[in-house]
Design a protein around this motif. Structure first.
Motif, PDB file in Angstrom:
ATOM      1  N   LEU A 182      10.522 -10.090 -13.134  1.00  0.00           N
ATOM      2  CA  LEU A 182      10.228  -9.149 -12.065  1.00  0.00           C
ATOM      3  C   LEU A 182       8.723  -8.877 -12.011  1.00  0.00           C
ATOM      4  CD1 LEU A 182      11.695  -7.341  -9.958  1.00  0.00           C
ATOM      5  CD2 LEU A 182      11.738  -5.544 -11.692  1.00  0.00           C
ATOM      6  N   LYS A 183       8.116  -9.143 -10.850  1.00  0.00           N
ATOM      7  CA  LYS A 183       6.696  -8.896 -10.684  1.00  0.00           C
ATOM      8  C   LYS A 183       6.471  -7.460 -10.222  1.00  0.00           C
ATOM      9  CE  LYS A 183       5.320 -13.653  -9.716  1.00  0.00           C
ATOM     10  NZ  LYS A 183       4.607 -14.565  -8.787  1.00  0.00           N
ATOM     11  N   LEU A 184       5.228  -7.014 -10.330  1.00  0.00           N
ATOM     12  CA  LEU A 184       4.853  -5.657  -9.938  1.00  0.00           C
ATOM     13  C   LEU A 184       3.847  -5.750  -8.802  1.00  0.00           C
ATOM     14  CD1 LEU A 184       5.188  -2.642 -10.638  1.00  0.00           C
ATOM     15  CD2 LEU A 184       3.336  -2.905 -12.306  1.00  0.00           C
ATOM     16  N   ASN A 185       4.164  -5.075  -7.666  1.00  0.00           N
ATOM     17  CA  ASN A 185       3.237  -5.103  -6.538  1.00  0.00           C
ATOM     18  C   ASN A 185       2.865  -3.690  -6.112  1.00  0.00           C
ATOM     19  OD1 ASN A 185       4.526  -4.257  -3.768  1.00  0.00           O
ATOM     20  ND2 ASN A 185       6.143  -5.481  -4.746  1.00  0.00           N
ATOM     21  N   CYS A 186       1.757  -3.587  -5.381  1.00  0.00           N
ATOM     22  CA  CYS A 186       1.288  -2.277  -4.921  1.00  0.00           C
ATOM     23  C   CYS A 186       0.575  -2.427  -3.590  1.00  0.00           C
ATOM     24  CB  CYS A 186       0.326  -1.673  -5.954  1.00  0.00           C
ATOM     25  SG  CYS A 186      -0.164   0.038  -5.604  1.00  0.00           S
ATOM     26  N   ASP A 187       0.779  -1.449  -2.700  1.00  0.00           N
ATOM     27  CA  ASP A 187       0.092  -1.395  -1.412  1.00  0.00           C
ATOM     28  C   ASP A 187      -1.303  -0.813  -1.636  1.00  0.00           C
ATOM     29  OD1 ASP A 187       2.596  -2.148  -0.506  1.00  0.00           O
ATOM     30  OD2 ASP A 187       3.141  -0.128   0.134  1.00  0.00           O
ATOM     31  N   LEU A 188      -2.331  -1.578  -1.277  1.00  0.00           N
ATOM     32  CA  LEU A 188      -3.710  -1.176  -1.574  1.00  0.00           C
ATOM     33  C   LEU A 188      -4.608  -1.328  -0.346  1.00  0.00           C
ATOM     34  CD1 LEU A 188      -4.034  -2.907  -5.086  1.00  0.00           C
ATOM     35  CD2 LEU A 188      -3.664  -0.472  -4.632  1.00  0.00           C
ATOM     36  N   GLY A 189      -5.842  -0.848  -0.490  1.00  0.00           N
ATOM     37  CA  GLY A 189      -6.801  -0.937   0.602  1.00  0.00           C
ATOM     38  C   GLY A 189      -6.520   0.038   1.725  1.00  0.00           C
ATOM     39  N   GLU A 190      -5.845   1.135   1.395  1.00  0.00           N
ATOM     40  CA  GLU A 190      -5.444   2.106   2.414  1.00  0.00           C
ATOM     41  C   GLU A 190      -6.285   3.382   2.375  1.00  0.00           C
ATOM     42  OE1 GLU A 190      -0.783   0.945   3.085  1.00  0.00           O
ATOM     43  OE2 GLU A 190      -1.221   2.309   1.417  1.00  0.00           O
ATOM     44  N   GLY A 191      -7.447   3.302   1.731  1.00  0.00           N
ATOM     45  CA  GLY A 191      -8.367   4.429   1.724  1.00  0.00           C
ATOM     46  C   GLY A 191      -8.207   5.388   0.573  1.00  0.00           C
ATOM     47  N   VAL A 192      -7.317   5.072  -0.365  1.00  0.00           N
ATOM     48  CA  VAL A 192      -7.092   5.968  -1.501  1.00  0.00           C
ATOM     49  C   VAL A 192      -8.201   5.827  -2.541  1.00  0.00           C
ATOM     50  CG1 VAL A 192      -5.480   6.627  -3.337  1.00  0.00           C
ATOM     51  CG2 VAL A 192      -4.613   5.909  -1.097  1.00  0.00           C
ATOM     52  N   GLY A 193      -8.675   4.605  -2.744  1.00  0.00           N
ATOM     53  CA  GLY A 193      -9.781   4.380  -3.657  1.00  0.00           C
ATOM     54  C   GLY A 193      -9.394   4.196  -5.113  1.00  0.00           C
ATOM     55  N   ASN A 194      -8.137   3.798  -5.378  1.00  0.00           N
ATOM     56  CA  ASN A 194      -7.691   3.628  -6.769  1.00  0.00           C
ATOM     57  C   ASN A 194      -7.531   2.161  -7.149  1.00  0.00           C
ATOM     58  OD1 ASN A 194      -5.488   3.071  -5.150  1.00  0.00           O
ATOM     59  ND2 ASN A 194      -4.204   4.734  -5.936  1.00  0.00           N
ATOM     60  N   GLU A 195      -8.072   1.257  -6.348  1.00  0.00           N
ATOM     61  CA  GLU A 195      -7.835  -0.174  -6.559  1.00  0.00           C
ATOM     62  C   GLU A 195      -8.399  -0.696  -7.883  1.00  0.00           C
ATOM     63  OE1 GLU A 195      -7.317   0.716  -2.332  1.00  0.00           O
ATOM     64  OE2 GLU A 195      -8.986   1.112  -3.732  1.00  0.00           O
TER      65      GLU A 195
END
Length: 240
Positions: free
Chosen positions: A2-15
């Protein structure tokens, strides 16, 4: 695995803190959120940490963060998807990388899962952009039907599970407009995923075990506890 994914680049700044801990980055393409600068930064970080790059296109509706359905014509939908995915693909190419998959965002993702015709149109558009792209979609009891639909376009699915969202009895995501749609407690999320790994089932909000196929596990980057959740899940899935 099972891989782990995340929604990024949405202005949160935690990348910068999240990228080293995940396998797949779903990068916003500027319609519901994000900018070319954020896309470039995410691509650079993904390259640095060996993370797969996925396009995260949504309805062109920044005011509502892409979480409101829009009645787009087939041609308008195709145009915005081609623009969004193409923009990120070009940025990736400039960095010597290529997109691996597409994961629609928010209301577009939910609408796609509720409407086979919309899913068919999205799959056809993705295939026309790049036949090597995969399409990430919600794992449901209808996964075989979805696989046949995507196969008609030569597209391979990535079946996604959600660590921080509750499910309905039918195996759909509980709408964010309802109570307890999002799970914020890291301990509870860890327990859910451990149980899934042991039994192959996620439980609905009401407690019904749902046997779902899972290729990748998502944590939303805009969840206030995203980093803490990802750190926990990284330890459980990767053993470190």
């Amino acid at each position: 695995m099972l891989k782990l994914n995340c929604d990024l680049g949405e202005g949160v700044g935690n990348e910068e803190r999240i990228m080293p801990l995940i396998d797949q980055a779903n990068i916003a393409c500027g319609a519901h959120a994000g900018s070319e600068e954020e896309m470039r930064r995410c691509v650079e970080l993904a390259a640095e940490h060996g993370v797969e790059i996925g396009a995260h296109p949504g309805y062109p509706d920044r005011e509502h963060f892409g979480r409101r359905s829009m009645d787009l014509s087939p041609s308008a939908l195709r145009e915005t998807l081609e623009e969004q995915i193409g923009r990120l693909a070009q940025i990736a190419a400039e960095a010597g990388l290529r997109l691996r998959y597409v994961k629609p965002h928010g209301a577009l993702y939910n609408d796609m899962m509720a409407d086979p015709e919309l899913l068919d149109r999205i799959a056809g558009t993705v295939a026309s952009i790049d036949p090597n792209l995969r399409l990430m979609l919600l794992s449901t009891a209808d996964h075989e039907e979805h696989a046949r639909l995507l196969e008609a376009h030569g597209i391979t699915p990535i079946y996604e599970l959600f660590a921080d969202r509750h499910y309905t009895e039918e195996g759909r995501l509980v709408p964010r407009s309802e109570a307890n749609a999002v799970i914020h407690d890291p301990g509870r999320i860890r327990e859910r995923i451990l149980r899934f790994r042991e039994t192959g089932a996620l439980h609905s909000r009401e407690g019904t075990p749902l046997r779902l196929r899972g290729d990748s596990l998502c944590v939303h980057g805009d969840n206030p506890r995203a980093l803490a959740l990802i750190e926990i899940l990284h330890r459980e899935l990767k053993g470190g």
